[in-house]
Design a protein around this motif. Structure first.
Motif, short mmCIF file in Angstrom:
data_model
loop_
_atom_site.label_atom_id
_atom_site.label_comp_id
_atom_site.label_asym_id
_atom_site.label_seq_id
_atom_site.Cartn_x
_atom_site.Cartn_y
_atom_site.Cartn_z
N LEU A 58 0.85 -1.19 0.00
CA LEU A 58 0.00 0.00 0.00
C LEU A 58 0.88 1.24 0.00
CD1 LEU A 58 -2.53 -1.08 2.78
CD2 LEU A 58 -2.85 -1.25 0.32
N THR A 59 0.61 2.17 -0.89
CA THR A 59 1.36 3.42 -0.92
C THR A 59 0.48 4.53 -1.47
OG1 THR A 59 3.41 4.49 -1.68
CG2 THR A 59 2.30 3.01 -3.24
N CYS A 60 0.76 5.76 -1.07
CA CYS A 60 0.00 6.90 -1.60
C CYS A 60 0.96 8.06 -1.84
CB CYS A 60 -1.14 7.31 -0.67
SG CYS A 60 -0.62 7.92 0.94
N ASP A 61 0.53 8.99 -2.68
CA ASP A 61 1.42 10.08 -3.07
C ASP A 61 0.61 11.32 -3.42
OD1 ASP A 61 4.42 10.30 -3.57
OD2 ASP A 61 3.61 11.26 -5.36
N ALA B 296 3.78 7.31 -7.72
CA ALA B 296 3.32 6.32 -6.74
C ALA B 296 3.76 4.91 -7.13
CB ALA B 296 1.81 6.40 -6.58
N PHE C 238 -5.40 1.22 -8.41
CA PHE C 238 -5.14 2.49 -7.73
C PHE C 238 -6.43 3.25 -7.50
CE2 PHE C 238 -5.15 3.72 -12.17
CZ PHE C 238 -5.60 5.02 -12.20
N ASN D 112 -4.20 13.12 -5.32
CA ASN D 112 -3.65 12.10 -4.45
C ASN D 112 -3.94 10.74 -5.07
OD1 ASN D 112 -3.97 10.03 -2.01
ND2 ASN D 112 -2.54 11.63 -1.41
N THR E 178 -3.46 6.57 -4.54
CA THR E 178 -3.14 5.42 -3.69
C THR E 178 -3.02 4.19 -4.58
OG1 THR E 178 -4.31 6.33 -1.77
CG2 THR E 178 -3.93 3.95 -1.80
#
Length: 335
Positions: A51-54, A80, A94, A141, A143
């Motif tokens: 899991l990652t977000c930017d 991301a 995403f 944003n 994710t």
């Protein structure tokens, strides 16, 4: 003819429609996509979920008068994706959260979605949902949900004394592109090679997956804020230090226009962010298995991990100097 006024439902339909017809967007990972209160993700058996977000913010990461809308769409996802690449994973889907002014819900949004759709197709990553709202400045944003076999993720915390430090590609290209863009008038030419890496970065997904599968890297992360800052984080996580050889660091080739503006290629390579290359360590006995390039991307040994917890840069005369982390930091002014 006057432009049709948009509302939240019509904007959501526009986003959903731009992805719905794409066969690659209907992956097995998304059991339920856009249209309900939330999406349903179906993980693979014996896999861990990444899991990652930017954030991608107007006025901080891009400027509407300088950055083409399709480049904003491409880059918000590519940034991301680079976090997934840094762990050796595979992106699956995403979420997009988008705030924008009513004036940008027409042509600008269409071009933004075209760039985003192109990136999603390239990286085989399905749009699963998200949110929209209205705001004077454009805020994005993303994710990303990724996967990899359980226990195989490459972490920052596993570098060991004696490991060789590697980087992919050339460093400082994106920073140079950003500086050229800042000095230019209006939108850049899309085919300008000097600004391409800044506008359309390519996360090293295939390289990260290969390094994880072959068990070659001991530790890894992506270079998003600059080599000096990101190597400092990797060393801190592994409780080690590092010594780099300045002559070995692959740096940007400066054209005449950049030379006239007195850009220092080593400084760009050390402290310039936005490259989204991979920084990784390899044990000495495994280093011989590493090729000089992977699918056309250069892999360069630039130093070693040391027991003493300090970062040193040795110049071409053999003198070692302390390397300070001077890459991108949103909470301090760049030096």
């Amino acid at each position: 003819m006057p432009r049709k006024r948009q509302n939240e439902d019509s904007i959501l339909r526009k986003i959903a429609d731009s992805f719905r017809s794409a066969s690659w967007n209907q992956g097995q990972s998304v059991a339920l996509g856009i249209g309900d209160d939330a999406s349903l993700f179906r993980p693979k058996r014996e896999h861990e979920t990444i899991l990652t977000c930017d954030w991608f913010l107007e006025g901080t990461h891009f400027f509407r008068e300088k950055h083409p809308p399709d480049a904003v769409g491409w880059k918000c996802l590519a940034r991301a994706m680079s976090d997934v690449a840094a762990m050796g994973g595979t992106p699956r889907c995403f979420l997009l959260s988008l705030a924008l002014p009513e004036t940008h819900t027409g042509r600008w949004l269409d071009l933004f979605l075209a760039g985003l759709r192109r990136a999603a197709r390239k990286f085989r990553c399905a749009l699963a949902g998200g949110d929209t709202t209205r705001r004077d400045k454009i805020l994005v944003n993303v994710t990303v949900v990724g996967e990899m076999p359980a226990g195989r993720a490459l972490l920052r915390s596993k570098a060991d004394t004696g490991n060789i430090v590697y980087v992919s590609g050339r460093l400082g290209e994106a920073e140079l592109g950003m500086r050229i863009l800042q000095r230019s008038k209006g939108m850049p030419r899309k085919k300008n090679p000097l600004t391409k890496k800044h506008l359309y970065p390519k996360p090293r997904l295939a390289l990260g997956q290969w390094l994880a599968k072959k068990g070659l890297a001991t530790a890894m992360m992506d270079i998003s804020d600059g080599l000096s800052s990101d190597l400092s984080r990797l060393c801190a996580a592994s409780a080690v230090g590092a010594q780099l050889e300045s002559s070995k660091i692959p740096r940007v080739r400066l054209p005449d226009v950049a030379l006239k503006q007195r850009h220092d290629p080593l400084r760009l390579a050390l402290h310039g962010g936005d490259d989204y290359e991979l920084l990784f360590t390899v044990s000495t006995h495994r280093a011989k298995l590493l090729p000089s390039s992977f699918r056309g991307v250069r892999l360069t040994a630039i130093g070693r991990i040391t027991q003493k917890r300090q970062l040193l840069l040795r110049d071409e005369n053999g003198r070692a100097h302390q390397l300070m982390p001077r890459g991108w930091d949103p909470f301090r002014k760049k030096l």
